[in-house]
Design an enzyme around this catalytic site. Structure first.
Site, PDB file in Angstrom:
ATOM      1  CG  ASP A 151       1.191   3.646   7.825  1.00  0.00           C
ATOM      2  OD1 ASP A 151       1.531   3.354   9.227  1.00  0.00           O
ATOM      3  OD2 ASP A 151       0.668   4.716   7.419  1.00  0.00           O
ATOM      4  CG  ASP A 155      -1.937   0.910   1.211  1.00  0.00           C
ATOM      5  OD1 ASP A 155      -2.384   1.207   0.022  1.00  0.00           O
ATOM      6  OD2 ASP A 155      -2.602   1.604   2.068  1.00  0.00           O
TER       7      ASP A 155
END
Length: 285
Positions: A185, A168
């Site tokens: 993340d 992502d």
């Protein structure tokens, strides 16, 4: 500020001494600036499953190892216990990836431990000592765009050499620290060898970066770093120090070059649309 419920246990155990302020809140977690002794750090509090809306999670979890056969069976049956174990595994994945990637020399925040479901890690700061902005919030010069793109392509290579793909990666999962970009993340990190969608996710990650930096350095839009590194990875020839050229020539006997180029352009267009959507969501927040 008032201590959030998810951080009270860390204060009770002496892991942190105070919660200073909220840093950001997303679909997966809320991050707070905290004080631990003389150090200022950040704490990532993962949201409960019912509060979260990350889509297509099953696709990201393909190929991940589960600690025990009982847990694997429960997850497969999607029982209450299985869903709980799946949630635990989802959070642990980011923690384990951070330690592994930091050890490999990747530019990620330094982790300081995982306590009561909360990840405590380095607070990334800018040149003035403030919380570092996300890449998507920063205006760049053409040379900065080229330099940051080169740094981040190197991070993608280091991840791939560890057998991992971010899954992502975008300008909103990169912080601009005083000494350059830092990748953040990782709960959706993908197994490069064990996930059938690994190649497409790698290409999407790289295309997200290319589309963004191509705003300031248009020549980057005609590079093929994702395809080049994946070919080397498949052949077992990709190393942390491998020098990439950005050039790639598909096998014309088996590949429709026009279709390949069209697919790449569509992926980059999708990246821009995704980024615009995130910008709009951030403004709403």
């Amino acid at each position: 500020m008032k201590t959030p419920p998810g951080l009270q246990a860390l204060i009770d155990d002496g892991v942190i001494d105070a919660v200073l302020r909220p840093l950001k809140s997303g679909k997966e977690a809320a991050v707070y600036v905290v004080r631990s002794g003389d150090e200022v750090r950040c704490a990532k509090v993962y949201k409960d499953m019912a509060q979260r809306s990350f889509q297509q999670r099953t696709q990201y979890q393909e190929g991940r190892k589960v600690r025990g056969s009982r847990e694997a069976r429960a997850i497969g049956k999607s029982s209450k216990y299985g869903r709980k174990q799946q949630e635990v595994a989802w959070k642990n994945t980011e923690v384990e990836a951070l330690y592994q990637l930091r050890e490999a020399g990747m530019r990620v925040p330094e982790p300081f431990g995982y306590f009561h479901g909360v990840l405590v890690m380095e607070l990334v700061t800018d040149a003035e000592g403030f919380s570092a902005p996300r890449l998507g919030e920063v205006e760049l010069t053409p040379q900065q765009a080229r330099d940051y793109h080169a740094v981040l392509i190197r991070q993608v290579v280091l991840m791939l050499c560890c057998g991992l793909i971010h899954g992502d990666l975008s300008p909103y999962n990169v912080l601009v620290a005083a000494d350059g970009p830092i990748v953040i993340d990782f709960p959706q990190v993908v197994s490069a060898a064990g996930n059938n969608a690994a190649r497409s996710m790698l290409l999407r990650d790289v295309n997200n970066l290319t589309a963004y930096f191509g705003r300031w350095a248009p020549e980057l839009l005609d590079t093929w770093y994702g395809e080049e590194m994946w070919k080397l990875f498949e052949a077992g020839e990709l190393l942390p120090g491998t020098v990439l050229t950005g050039k790639f020539t598909p096998d014309a006997r088996t590949v429709d070059l026009d279709s390949v180029r069209e697919a790449i352009n569509e992926a980059r267009q999708e990246a821009l649309i995704r980024q615009q959507g995130r910008e709009a969501a951030a403004e709403d927040d």
